[in-house]
Motif scaffolding. Structure first.
Motif, PDB file in Angstrom:
ATOM      1  N   TRP A 166       0.800  -1.217   0.000  1.00 21.60           N
ATOM      2  CA  TRP A 166       0.000   0.000   0.000  1.00 21.60           C
ATOM      3  C   TRP A 166       0.839   1.277   0.000  1.00 21.60           C
ATOM      4  CZ3 TRP A 166      -4.343  -1.005  -1.848  1.00 21.60           C
ATOM      5  CH2 TRP A 166      -4.951  -2.224  -1.588  1.00 21.60           C
ATOM      6  N   GLY A 167       1.868   1.339   0.748  1.00 19.20           N
ATOM      7  CA  GLY A 167       2.719   2.531   0.762  1.00 19.20           C
ATOM      8  C   GLY A 167       3.363   2.770  -0.592  1.00 19.20           C
ATOM      9  N   LYS A 168       3.850   1.678  -1.206  1.00 24.07           N
ATOM     10  CA  LYS A 168       4.470   1.807  -2.534  1.00 24.07           C
ATOM     11  C   LYS A 168       3.460   2.311  -3.561  1.00 24.07           C
ATOM     12  CE  LYS A 168       7.213  -2.115  -1.536  1.00 24.07           C
ATOM     13  NZ  LYS A 168       7.229  -3.531  -1.763  1.00 24.07           N
ATOM     14  N   LEU A 169       2.273   1.740  -3.540  1.00 27.43           N
ATOM     15  CA  LEU A 169       1.257   2.133  -4.529  1.00 27.43           C
ATOM     16  C   LEU A 169       0.815   3.589  -4.341  1.00 27.43           C
ATOM     17  CD1 LEU A 169      -0.992  -1.043  -4.732  1.00 27.43           C
ATOM     18  CD2 LEU A 169       0.493  -0.107  -6.503  1.00 27.43           C
ATOM     19  N   ILE A 170       0.524   3.944  -3.104  1.00 27.70           N
ATOM     20  CA  ILE A 170       0.028   5.306  -2.843  1.00 27.70           C
ATOM     21  C   ILE A 170       1.080   6.337  -3.215  1.00 27.70           C
ATOM     22  CG2 ILE A 170      -0.648   6.895  -1.010  1.00 27.70           C
ATOM     23  CD1 ILE A 170      -2.087   4.495   0.319  1.00 27.70           C
ATOM     24  N   PHE A 171       2.315   6.119  -2.740  1.00 27.01           N
ATOM     25  CA  PHE A 171       3.350   7.110  -3.015  1.00 27.01           C
ATOM     26  C   PHE A 171       3.835   7.060  -4.463  1.00 27.01           C
ATOM     27  CE2 PHE A 171       3.382   7.454   1.551  1.00 27.01           C
ATOM     28  CZ  PHE A 171       3.589   8.814   1.721  1.00 27.01           C
ATOM     29  N   LEU A 172       3.685   5.922  -5.123  1.00 27.87           N
ATOM     30  CA  LEU A 172       4.003   5.875  -6.552  1.00 27.87           C
ATOM     31  C   LEU A 172       3.029   6.763  -7.330  1.00 27.87           C
ATOM     32  CD1 LEU A 172       5.613   4.644  -8.920  1.00 27.87           C
ATOM     33  CD2 LEU A 172       3.856   2.873  -9.023  1.00 27.87           C
ATOM     34  N   PHE A 173       1.738   6.676  -6.995  1.00 34.35           N
ATOM     35  CA  PHE A 173       0.762   7.534  -7.674  1.00 34.35           C
ATOM     36  C   PHE A 173       0.972   9.010  -7.340  1.00 34.35           C
ATOM     37  CE2 PHE A 173      -1.943   3.578  -7.917  1.00 34.35           C
ATOM     38  CZ  PHE A 173      -1.786   3.431  -9.279  1.00 34.35           C
ATOM     39  N   ILE A 174       1.342   9.294  -6.086  1.00 33.89           N
ATOM     40  CA  ILE A 174       1.660  10.684  -5.731  1.00 33.89           C
ATOM     41  C   ILE A 174       2.873  11.161  -6.515  1.00 33.89           C
ATOM     42  CG2 ILE A 174       2.469  12.170  -3.854  1.00 33.89           C
ATOM     43  CD1 ILE A 174       0.669  10.543  -1.973  1.00 33.89           C
ATOM     44  N   GLY A 175       3.874  10.308  -6.652  1.00 31.98           N
ATOM     45  CA  GLY A 175       5.068  10.660  -7.424  1.00 31.98           C
ATOM     46  C   GLY A 175       4.766  10.876  -8.901  1.00 31.98           C
ATOM     47  N   ILE A 176       3.897  10.046  -9.458  1.00 32.69           N
ATOM     48  CA  ILE A 176       3.497  10.222 -10.861  1.00 32.69           C
ATOM     49  C   ILE A 176       2.782  11.557 -11.039  1.00 32.69           C
ATOM     50  CG2 ILE A 176       1.937   9.346 -12.647  1.00 32.69           C
ATOM     51  CD1 ILE A 176       2.653   6.502 -11.681  1.00 32.69           C
ATOM     52  N   ALA A 177       1.885  11.865 -10.117  1.00 33.10           N
ATOM     53  CA  ALA A 177       1.172  13.147 -10.195  1.00 33.10           C
ATOM     54  C   ALA A 177       2.139  14.321 -10.060  1.00 33.10           C
ATOM     55  CB  ALA A 177       0.097  13.215  -9.111  1.00 33.10           C
ATOM     56  N   ALA A 178       3.100  14.216  -9.139  1.00 31.54           N
ATOM     57  CA  ALA A 178       4.079  15.291  -8.960  1.00 31.54           C
ATOM     58  C   ALA A 178       4.953  15.436 -10.200  1.00 31.54           C
ATOM     59  CB  ALA A 178       4.939  15.016  -7.734  1.00 31.54           C
TER      60      ALA A 178
END
Length: 117
Positions: free
Chosen positions: A50-62
């Motif tokens: 879950w941490g990887k997925l959530i922060f991966l999507f945040i990173g993609i958005a950033a």
């Protein structure tokens, strides 16, 4: 073409390459940093995917947000340079001609001055 013009043109080309390189780095670095933060949080809190997925999507958005901002700034810069070439805007070095003193008027005055003995 003088050497000074050649250097100015080369510098402009290098700036364009640097700007596009930064855009590419932002597209890659955002998701990579997001994944790394998510990996660290998953390791620390034992919440495996879950941490990887959530922060991966945040990173993609950033990353996409940074690309959008950089592209917008680059397009503004290109539009400003085109306007300066066409004579629609003032040059950035602060040298401005007074109103009514365009290039054609100065050229006509200079020709009249040159013809007098």
């Amino acid at each position: 073409m003088s050497f000074k013009d050649f250097l100015k043109q080369q510098q402009s080309g290098l700036e364009a390459m640097a700007n596009t390189g930064v855009i590419g780095l932002h597209l890659v670095s955002g998701p990579a940093v997001g994944f790394a933060i998510g990996y660290g949080i998953d390791y620390w809190l034992h919440t495996s995917p879950w941490g990887k997925l959530i922060f991966l999507f945040i990173g993609i958005a950033a990353g996409f947000l940074n690309v959008y901002r950089d592209t917008k700034a680059l397009l503004r810069k290109i539009a400003r340079q085109d306007a300066e070439r066409k004579g629609l805007a003032q040059p950035p070095d602060g040298a401005s001609t007074p109103p009514g003193q365009g290039k054609t008027e100065n050229r006509g005055q200079q020709e009249e001055h040159d013809t007098q003995p």
